[in-house]
Write a protein that holds these residues in place. Sequence first.
Motif, PDB file in Angstrom:
ATOM      1  N   PHE A   1       0.832  -1.206   0.000  1.00 47.99           N
ATOM      2  CA  PHE A   1       0.000   0.000   0.000  1.00 47.99           C
ATOM      3  C   PHE A   1       0.864   1.252   0.000  1.00 47.99           C
ATOM      4  CE2 PHE A   1      -2.256   3.301   2.475  1.00 47.99           C
ATOM      5  CZ  PHE A   1      -3.395   3.451   1.700  1.00 47.99           C
ATOM      6  N   LEU A   2       1.917   1.261   0.805  1.00 42.75           N
ATOM      7  CA  LEU A   2       2.789   2.436   0.895  1.00 42.75           C
ATOM      8  C   LEU A   2       3.791   2.503  -0.256  1.00 42.75           C
ATOM      9  CD1 LEU A   2       3.466   2.430   4.754  1.00 42.75           C
ATOM     10  CD2 LEU A   2       1.998   4.006   3.480  1.00 42.75           C
ATOM     11  N   ALA A   3       4.256   1.349  -0.716  1.00 37.60           N
ATOM     12  CA  ALA A   3       5.281   1.323  -1.764  1.00 37.60           C
ATOM     13  C   ALA A   3       4.725   1.712  -3.120  1.00 37.60           C
ATOM     14  CB  ALA A   3       5.910  -0.064  -1.834  1.00 37.60           C
ATOM     15  N   GLY A   4       3.505   1.298  -3.436  1.00 40.93           N
ATOM     16  CA  GLY A   4       2.928   1.612  -4.742  1.00 40.93           C
ATOM     17  C   GLY A   4       3.805   1.097  -5.876  1.00 40.93           C
ATOM     18  N   ASN A   5       4.036   1.950  -6.860  1.00 41.80           N
ATOM     19  CA  ASN A   5       4.831   1.550  -8.023  1.00 41.80           C
ATOM     20  C   ASN A   5       6.293   1.319  -7.697  1.00 41.80           C
ATOM     21  OD1 ASN A   5       2.558   1.706  -9.674  1.00 41.80           O
ATOM     22  ND2 ASN A   5       2.904   3.874 -10.145  1.00 41.80           N
TER      23      ASN A   5
ATOM     24  N   ALA B   1      10.735  -1.302  -8.093  1.00 43.75           N
ATOM     25  CA  ALA B   1      12.121  -0.852  -7.957  1.00 43.75           C
ATOM     26  C   ALA B   1      12.835  -1.651  -6.873  1.00 43.75           C
ATOM     27  CB  ALA B   1      12.162   0.636  -7.633  1.00 43.75           C
ATOM     28  N   LEU B   2      12.140  -1.957  -5.787  1.00 43.27           N
ATOM     29  CA  LEU B   2      12.722  -2.774  -4.722  1.00 43.27           C
ATOM     30  C   LEU B   2      12.965  -4.204  -5.197  1.00 43.27           C
ATOM     31  CD1 LEU B   2      10.781  -1.620  -1.549  1.00 43.27           C
ATOM     32  CD2 LEU B   2      13.254  -1.568  -1.847  1.00 43.27           C
ATOM     33  N   ASP B   3      11.990  -4.751  -5.905  1.00 43.77           N
ATOM     34  CA  ASP B   3      12.120  -6.124  -6.393  1.00 43.77           C
ATOM     35  C   ASP B   3      13.251  -6.265  -7.401  1.00 43.77           C
ATOM     36  OD1 ASP B   3      10.052  -6.971  -4.798  1.00 43.77           O
ATOM     37  OD2 ASP B   3       8.524  -6.789  -6.360  1.00 43.77           O
ATOM     38  N   ASN B   4      13.590  -5.160  -8.081  1.00 42.53           N
ATOM     39  CA  ASN B   4      14.646  -5.204  -9.096  1.00 42.53           C
ATOM     40  C   ASN B   4      16.036  -4.893  -8.540  1.00 42.53           C
ATOM     41  OD1 ASN B   4      12.881  -5.869 -11.183  1.00 42.53           O
ATOM     42  ND2 ASN B   4      12.354  -3.721 -11.564  1.00 42.53           N
ATOM     43  N   LEU B   5      16.121  -4.603  -7.230  1.00 47.44           N
ATOM     44  CA  LEU B   5      17.432  -4.372  -6.641  1.00 47.44           C
ATOM     45  C   LEU B   5      18.263  -5.660  -6.687  1.00 47.44           C
ATOM     46  CD1 LEU B   5      16.704  -2.262  -3.413  1.00 47.44           C
ATOM     47  CD2 LEU B   5      17.855  -1.482  -5.482  1.00 47.44           C
ATOM     48  N   PRO B   6      19.582  -5.538  -6.892  1.00 50.05           N
ATOM     49  CA  PRO B   6      20.428  -6.735  -6.851  1.00 50.05           C
ATOM     50  C   PRO B   6      20.564  -7.232  -5.415  1.00 50.05           C
ATOM     51  CG  PRO B   6      21.785  -4.776  -6.998  1.00 50.05           C
ATOM     52  CD  PRO B   6      20.357  -4.308  -7.125  1.00 50.05           C
ATOM     53  N   GLU B   7      21.163  -8.375  -5.236  1.00 50.39           N
ATOM     54  CA  GLU B   7      21.401  -8.874  -3.885  1.00 50.39           C
ATOM     55  C   GLU B   7      22.262  -7.872  -3.128  1.00 50.39           C
ATOM     56  OE1 GLU B   7      23.204 -12.809  -1.576  1.00 50.39           O
ATOM     57  OE2 GLU B   7      22.772 -12.869  -3.731  1.00 50.39           O
ATOM     58  N   ILE B   8      21.832  -7.522  -1.920  1.00 56.15           N
ATOM     59  CA  ILE B   8      22.484  -6.467  -1.145  1.00 56.15           C
ATOM     60  C   ILE B   8      23.789  -6.988  -0.539  1.00 56.15           C
ATOM     61  CG2 ILE B   8      22.183  -4.807   0.728  1.00 56.15           C
ATOM     62  CD1 ILE B   8      20.193  -4.486  -1.590  1.00 56.15           C
ATOM     63  N   GLY B   9      24.868  -6.238  -0.752  1.00 55.19           N
ATOM     64  CA  GLY B   9      26.146  -6.647  -0.191  1.00 55.19           C
ATOM     65  C   GLY B   9      27.175  -5.533  -0.277  1.00 55.19           C
TER      66      GLY B   9
ATOM     67  N   SER C   1      12.804   5.095   0.332  1.00 53.27           N
ATOM     68  CA  SER C   1      12.240   5.450   1.628  1.00 53.27           C
ATOM     69  C   SER C   1      11.663   6.862   1.604  1.00 53.27           C
ATOM     70  CB  SER C   1      13.310   5.337   2.724  1.00 53.27           C
ATOM     71  OG  SER C   1      12.806   5.756   3.974  1.00 53.27           O
ATOM     72  N   ASP C   2      12.407   7.795   0.991  1.00 54.04           N
ATOM     73  CA  ASP C   2      11.953   9.182   0.905  1.00 54.04           C
ATOM     74  C   ASP C   2      10.718   9.320   0.014  1.00 54.04           C
ATOM     75  OD1 ASP C   2      14.016   9.979   2.546  1.00 54.04           O
ATOM     76  OD2 ASP C   2      15.339  10.585   0.905  1.00 54.04           O
ATOM     77  N   LYS C   3      10.628   8.481  -1.025  1.00 55.96           N
ATOM     78  CA  LYS C   3       9.526   8.576  -1.986  1.00 55.96           C
ATOM     79  C   LYS C   3       8.244   7.906  -1.496  1.00 55.96           C
ATOM     80  CE  LYS C   3      10.226   7.735  -6.319  1.00 55.96           C
ATOM     81  NZ  LYS C   3      10.667   6.978  -7.518  1.00 55.96           N
ATOM     82  N   THR C   4       8.354   7.041  -0.510  1.00 51.46           N
ATOM     83  CA  THR C   4       7.202   6.223  -0.111  1.00 51.46           C
ATOM     84  C   THR C   4       6.768   6.392   1.344  1.00 51.46           C
ATOM     85  OG1 THR C   4       8.629   4.382   0.524  1.00 51.46           O
ATOM     86  CG2 THR C   4       7.837   4.425  -1.775  1.00 51.46           C
TER      87      THR C   4
END
Length: 377
Positions: free
Chosen positions: A253-257, A261-269, A283-286
């Motif tokens: 609900f908060l993330a919207g579109n 972008a989150l799902d397309n992030l690479p593995e965090i490291g 975070s700033d956009k949502t």
Amino acid sequence: MNTTPYNIARIEQLIRQFRLEKDEFLGLVSEGLKNKLEWEDIFNSEIQINHLKRIDKIFSKGLSYYLDSSPPIQSQESSIFYRKEKFGTDLNLASKKIVNQFEELKLSLSGLAKMSDLKMDRALPIFTTNQDAQTVAKEIRKTLFPKFRKDSKKFLEGLINKFAEANILVFEFVEHPSLNQKSNIDGFYLQPNVIVLRRNQDYFKREIFTLAHELGHYLLNQEEVESMDYDHLALGLNTSKIETWCNNFAFAFLAGNDLDALDNLPEIGKSNDYSFDEIKTISDKTHLSFTAILTYLVKKGKMSGAIYGRMRKDQEDTIQAKKDAEKKKRELEKEMGKKPMASQAKPIQSPLFVSAVQTAFFDGVINEYELCKTLLS
């Protein structure tokens, strides 16, 4: 020794409602006394006025409540403590009092609605956990998502106003910093359409997520009183099907579109600097908190638990350092004789609540004094 006849059944009912054990109740009523009160000191044909005042410090009903000879109301309609056996959080006494306070306010508003030309019925359909939370979130955003505001508090106000348009009553409660015991809950949902939030002055984004989570409970029509534990969410600990659905709904609900972008992030490291800039931008956009996003990434398998733990600790250390610096600044200003400018925070009022009380006044259900007292309390 001043004594008075009183209604024993009303105290017994409150003990049951607040789910207090015998020793727990006696400990609370004896607080500060050299000799602990016994059961017989309280439950007799008459009671000492001082003991009655001690009892009211626990339940905050006003002395007249215990002197009323009519039997107490004990029904599922009157309290969530009769409708629900177990909660997501082990509630302390302060939390039970808060829940009871807003349950009574809900019943009062329901009574005002019946006596005046006011419609406060549920406006949105009930969903089930068998329906996809993200799909429901996308649908509900069309109705309940406000115009985006960069300031988190103003965005929260926008959400509360938007919810009011759909007959969802949202209340904030603000706890005074000097309270000996503060509530251990972040929010709760009461049927049919009441959501209550604890003001989180330091973490408005957390309060926003709590509101979205409780909206999930409203959509499922599943009552709950709870504390939001992001670490438990990330690790999947003690999370029921309903809680999982509400968390997934709130995030989408908060993330919207920006969910894509989150799902397309690479593995965090370390190799991609932990995608820090990308996460902050989202975070700033949502108005999703940094922690909420980290939690989501762990659950999606894009971040290890170890990295999550380190980033959470770094974030908490940064926030604590900022709070320590502000505290030190206030103490220095106090030493220099400068008066503090900060005042007690005021809860955000839902326009639906204001409208309900004003309508009751215009219809002659309440007088001007009651109007002012209700809106200013």
